[in-house]
Scaffold this motif. Structure first.
Motif, short mmCIF file in Angstrom:
data_model
loop_
_atom_site.label_atom_id
_atom_site.label_comp_id
_atom_site.label_asym_id
_atom_site.label_seq_id
_atom_site.Cartn_x
_atom_site.Cartn_y
_atom_site.Cartn_z
N ALA A 111 0.82 -1.21 0.00
CA ALA A 111 0.00 0.00 0.00
C ALA A 111 0.85 1.26 0.00
CB ALA A 111 -0.94 0.00 1.21
N ALA A 112 2.04 1.20 0.58
CA ALA A 112 2.91 2.38 0.60
C ALA A 112 3.37 2.76 -0.80
CB ALA A 112 4.13 2.13 1.49
N ALA A 113 3.36 1.81 -1.71
CA ALA A 113 3.89 2.03 -3.05
C ALA A 113 2.81 1.90 -4.13
CB ALA A 113 5.02 1.05 -3.34
N VAL A 114 1.55 2.01 -3.74
CA VAL A 114 0.46 1.94 -4.71
C VAL A 114 -0.56 3.03 -4.38
CG1 VAL A 114 -1.45 0.58 -5.62
CG2 VAL A 114 0.71 -0.54 -5.11
N ARG A 115 -0.86 3.82 -5.37
CA ARG A 115 -1.89 4.85 -5.28
C ARG A 115 -2.70 4.82 -6.57
NH1 ARG A 115 2.78 6.52 -3.18
NH2 ARG A 115 3.66 6.88 -5.24
N GLY A 116 -3.78 5.57 -6.58
CA GLY A 116 -4.54 5.67 -7.81
C GLY A 116 -3.75 6.34 -8.92
N THR A 117 -2.70 7.10 -8.55
CA THR A 117 -1.87 7.78 -9.55
C THR A 117 -0.57 7.05 -9.84
OG1 THR A 117 -0.82 9.10 -7.78
CG2 THR A 117 -2.75 10.05 -8.90
N PHE A 118 -0.29 5.97 -9.10
CA PHE A 118 1.01 5.31 -9.23
C PHE A 118 1.16 4.67 -10.60
CE2 PHE A 118 4.23 2.08 -8.79
CZ PHE A 118 5.18 2.71 -8.01
N ARG A 119 2.34 4.83 -11.20
CA ARG A 119 2.61 4.33 -12.54
C ARG A 119 3.77 3.33 -12.51
NH1 ARG A 119 3.98 9.21 -16.25
NH2 ARG A 119 3.03 7.98 -17.92
N ASN A 120 3.55 2.18 -13.11
CA ASN A 120 4.59 1.17 -13.26
C ASN A 120 4.81 0.97 -14.76
OD1 ASN A 120 6.41 -0.90 -12.79
ND2 ASN A 120 4.89 -2.38 -12.12
N TRP A 121 5.95 0.44 -15.13
CA TRP A 121 6.23 0.22 -16.55
C TRP A 121 7.17 -0.96 -16.70
CZ3 TRP A 121 8.53 3.73 -13.40
CH2 TRP A 121 9.93 3.81 -13.40
N ASP A 122 7.07 -1.64 -17.83
CA ASP A 122 7.99 -2.75 -18.09
C ASP A 122 7.96 -3.06 -19.58
OD1 ASP A 122 9.81 -4.84 -17.64
OD2 ASP A 122 8.76 -5.46 -15.80
N HIS A 123 8.91 -3.90 -19.99
CA HIS A 123 8.96 -4.34 -21.38
C HIS A 123 7.74 -5.20 -21.69
CE1 HIS A 123 12.99 -2.79 -22.05
NE2 HIS A 123 13.41 -3.40 -20.95
N PRO A 124 7.23 -5.14 -22.91
CA PRO A 124 6.00 -5.86 -23.24
C PRO A 124 6.14 -7.38 -23.23
CG PRO A 124 6.94 -4.86 -25.21
CD PRO A 124 7.72 -4.32 -24.04
N ILE A 125 7.35 -7.90 -23.12
CA ILE A 125 7.54 -9.35 -23.10
C ILE A 125 7.58 -9.91 -21.68
CG2 ILE A 125 8.78 -9.32 -25.29
CD1 ILE A 125 11.40 -9.70 -23.67
N ARG A 126 7.53 -9.06 -20.66
CA ARG A 126 7.70 -9.53 -19.28
C ARG A 126 6.48 -10.33 -18.81
NH1 ARG A 126 12.53 -9.21 -19.85
NH2 ARG A 126 13.80 -7.49 -19.06
N ARG A 127 6.75 -11.53 -18.26
CA ARG A 127 5.68 -12.37 -17.71
C ARG A 127 5.97 -12.80 -16.28
NH1 ARG A 127 3.39 -17.10 -21.12
NH2 ARG A 127 5.41 -18.12 -21.00
N GLN A 128 7.23 -12.67 -15.82
CA GLN A 128 7.52 -13.12 -14.46
C GLN A 128 6.95 -12.18 -13.42
OE1 GLN A 128 9.62 -11.34 -16.18
NE2 GLN A 128 11.01 -10.16 -14.88
N ILE A 129 6.56 -10.98 -13.83
CA ILE A 129 5.92 -10.04 -12.92
C ILE A 129 4.46 -10.46 -12.68
CG2 ILE A 129 7.45 -8.14 -13.58
CD1 ILE A 129 5.24 -7.10 -15.40
N PHE A 130 3.85 -9.89 -11.67
CA PHE A 130 2.48 -10.28 -11.32
C PHE A 130 1.48 -9.45 -12.14
CE2 PHE A 130 5.03 -10.92 -7.36
CZ PHE A 130 5.11 -12.30 -7.47
#
Length: 448
Positions: A411-430
Motif C-alpha cells: 500500500a505504501a507504493a500503490v496509489r490511484g496515480t502510481f505508474r509502473n512500466w515494463d517491457h511488453p515481453i515480461r511475464r515473471q511479474i504479477f
C-alpha cells in the motif's frame, strides 16, 4: 498506514509514521530472505532476476545513499561496494558473478544503515528542503524497499524446490460485479497529482485530460475466461497478435500463461512451489503485454489506455473530482484491496466490493498489475526529482504502462496515480489486465 493524511501530520507524528513504515518494509524483507538458506540467497534463480542477496544489499545501499549520506550528512559506511549495487552498472544476469557481500555481511550492513538512517530521521526537520518536506525522501526509501520486496517475491515464484512462503488464502468472492462492463462518460478529469506528498516524479503534475466515452470491464480478465482463449487456439492464430507480438510468441514458444501446464484434461499452475488446479474465478496472472493484447483482440475489445484506466479508477461522477483511490481518499485496508503479500495470489473476482469505484469497477488496486496500451512517457510539465534514474531515463522505448498494483505490491507504493512500466515481453511479474472498448454512439449519447 494511518488515518491522518501525511500533509497534515506534525513532525513528531510524521517521524513515528516513517519509523513504522521503515520497520514494516524491513520485516517483509526479512521474511523473503530468511525463508531460504544461504545457498538460495546467493543463487540466481533466473537470468531475469538478481540473487536475493543482491536485492537486500541494494535496498541498504539506496537507503545509505539518500538517508545516511544525503539527509544525515554522514560518511559512507562501505564506499567500496557502491558500484556493486548500482542497478545501472550491472545487468541482472551478471550480478551473480560480482564479488557481492555474503549473506551475513549483507544483514550486518543493512542493519548498520538502518540505525544511522533512524538517526537522520530523528535529526531532520522534515521541512525547509524539498527533499525532506513531508518526509519525501524517507517515503521514497520506504517505497523503494517495498518495490524490491515485490521483486524478491517474483524471484521466489521462479525458484525451484519446496514451498517456503506461507500466507492465508485470499477471501472468497462476496459480491461479484453485477455487470461485466460499465460505461465511462465522455469528459475531462484530473490525471496525476500535485499534492500527494510521497508521489514520485512520474505521477506529477496533475493535469486535465479530456476523454471520449468508453466502456471498461468491471473486473480483471479471469483465468476461466483466458483459458477459453487458449483452448480456442488463440496462441496458434496470428490474427489476434500484433506482428511484434506474434514474433515473440513464436520465438518464446508461448502456449499459455507462465507457470501453466495441462494435465488430466485441465489446467494446472505452479505457485510458490505448490502445484494446484487453476482457479477459474481468479484474475489471470503472469501474462505479458502481447498476450493481453491478443486476448483483447480475440474478444473484440482492446486494452485501456493509461488515462482511461485512471479515469475509471479515480473519477467520481457525483463531484467531478479525482479520488486518491477508487473507494475514496482513505488509505487501503484489508477490506479494500489485496496488497502487501498478505495472500500469495490474486483474490477471486468479487472479493473486495468495498474497493469498487463509484462507477462499479472492481479490484483496480491490488491483485494484478494491469497492462495498458500506453507507452511510458512523461506527463505535460514533468520535472525530474530527485534523480533521473528513477523515471526519466526510461521514457520512450518499448515500455508499456501497468497500473493498480498486485497482491505483491504494498500500500505504501500503490496509489490511484502510481505508474509502473515494463517491457511488453515480461511475464515473471504479477501482471494481468482488463479490457475496454470505444463506446457506441448510442451509448455515448445516453450520458452526453
Amino acid at each position: 498506514m494511518t488515518d491522518t493524511p501525511l500533509i497534515e501530520m506534525t513532525a513528531d507524528t510524521l517521524r513515528d509514521h516513517v519509523t513504522a513504515e521503515l520497520a514494516r518494509g524491513r520485516a517483509r524483507s526479512a521474511v523473503l530472505t530468511e525463508s531460504v538458506d544461504e545457498a538460495d540467497l546467493v543463487r540466481q534463480h533466473s537470468p531475469l532476476m538478481s540473487p536475493l542477496v543482491w536485492d537486500l544489499a541494494h535496498i541498504g545501499s539506496q537507503e545509505e545513499l539518500w538517508l545516511v549520506r544525503d539527509v544525515g550528512g554522514r560518511a559512507p559506511l562501505r564506499p567500496e561496494i557502491d558500484g556493486l549495487y548500482d542497478a545501472f552498472q550491472h545487468s541482472r544476469a551478471s550480478r551473480v558473478e560480482l564479488p557481492l557481500l555474503t549473506p551475513e555481511e549483507t544483514r550486518d550492513y543493512v542493519a548498520q544503515v538502518r540505525e544511522k538512517a533512524l538517526d537522520a530521521l530523528h535529526d531532520s526537520r522534515l521541512s525547509g528542503r524539498r527533499l525532506e518536506e513531508h518526509a519525501f525522501v524517507f517515503g521514497m526509501i520506504v517505497q523503494h524497499e517495498q518495490q524490491h520486496d515485490e521483486t524478491m517475491l517474483a524471484t521466489h515464484q521462479l525458484r525451484a524446490g519446496a514451498p517456503v512462503l506461507n500466507a492465508e488464502p485470499p477471501p472468497p468472492p462476496v459480491a461479484p460485479p453485477t455487470a461485466s462492463e460499465v460505461l465511462v462518460p465522455a469528459g475531462p478529469f484530473t490525471m496525476g497529482t500535485s499534492t500527494e506528498p510521497w508521489a514520485l516524479d512520474n505521477e506529477r503534475p496533475a493535469h486535465r485530460v479530456d476523454l471520449p466515452a468508453f466502456v471498461i470491464d468491471t473486473a480483471p480478465v479471469t483465468n476461466g475466461r483466458y483459458a477459453e482463449f487458449v483452448d480456442a487456439g488463440g496462441y496458434t492464430d496470428p490474427r489476434w497478435w500484433s506482428e511484434e507480438g506474434w514474433r515473440h510468441r513464436v520465438e518464446g514458444d508461448l502456449a499459455a500463461p507462465l507457470f501453466w501446464h495441462r494435465a488430466d484434461g485441465r489446467w494446472w499452475r505452479r505457485r510458490f512451489g505448490v502445484v494446484e488446479p487453476v482457479r477459474e474465478d481468479e484474475p489471470v496472472v503472469h501474462v505479458c503485454f502481447h498476450e493481453a493484447a491478443a486476448f483483447a483482440a480475440w474478444a473484440g475489445r482492446r486494452l485501456p489506455t493509461e488515462a482511461e484506466w485512471e479515469k475509471a479508477a479515480r473519477w467520481d461522477p457525483a463531484t467531478g473530482r479525482s479520488r486518491r483511490y477508487p473507494w475514496g481518499d482513505e488509505d487501503p485496508t484489508p477490506e479494500h484491496a489485496n496488497l502487501g503479500q498478505r495472500h500469495l495470489g490474486p483474490a477471486p473476482v468479487g472479493a473486495y466490493p468495498k474497493g469498487a469505484s463509484p462507477l462499479g469497477v472492481h479490484q483496480l488496486i491490488g491483485d494484478v498489475w494491469e497492462w495498458t496500451s500506453s507507452g511510458w512517457h512523461p506527463y505535460p510539465g514533468f520535472q525530474m526529482f530527485p534523480y533521473p534514474e528513477y523515471s526519466e531515463v526510461f521514457f520512450g522505448g518499448d515500455y508499456r504502462v501497468l497500473r493498480g498494483g498486485s497482491f505483491g505490491a504494498d500500500a505504501a507504493a500503490v496509489r490511484g496515480t502510481f505508474r509502473n512500466w515494463d517491457h511488453p515481453i515480461r511475464r515473471q511479474i504479477f501482471s494481468g489486465f482488463r479490457c475496454a472498448r470505444d463506446a457506441t454512439p448510442a451509448e455515448a449519447g445516453r450520458v452526453a
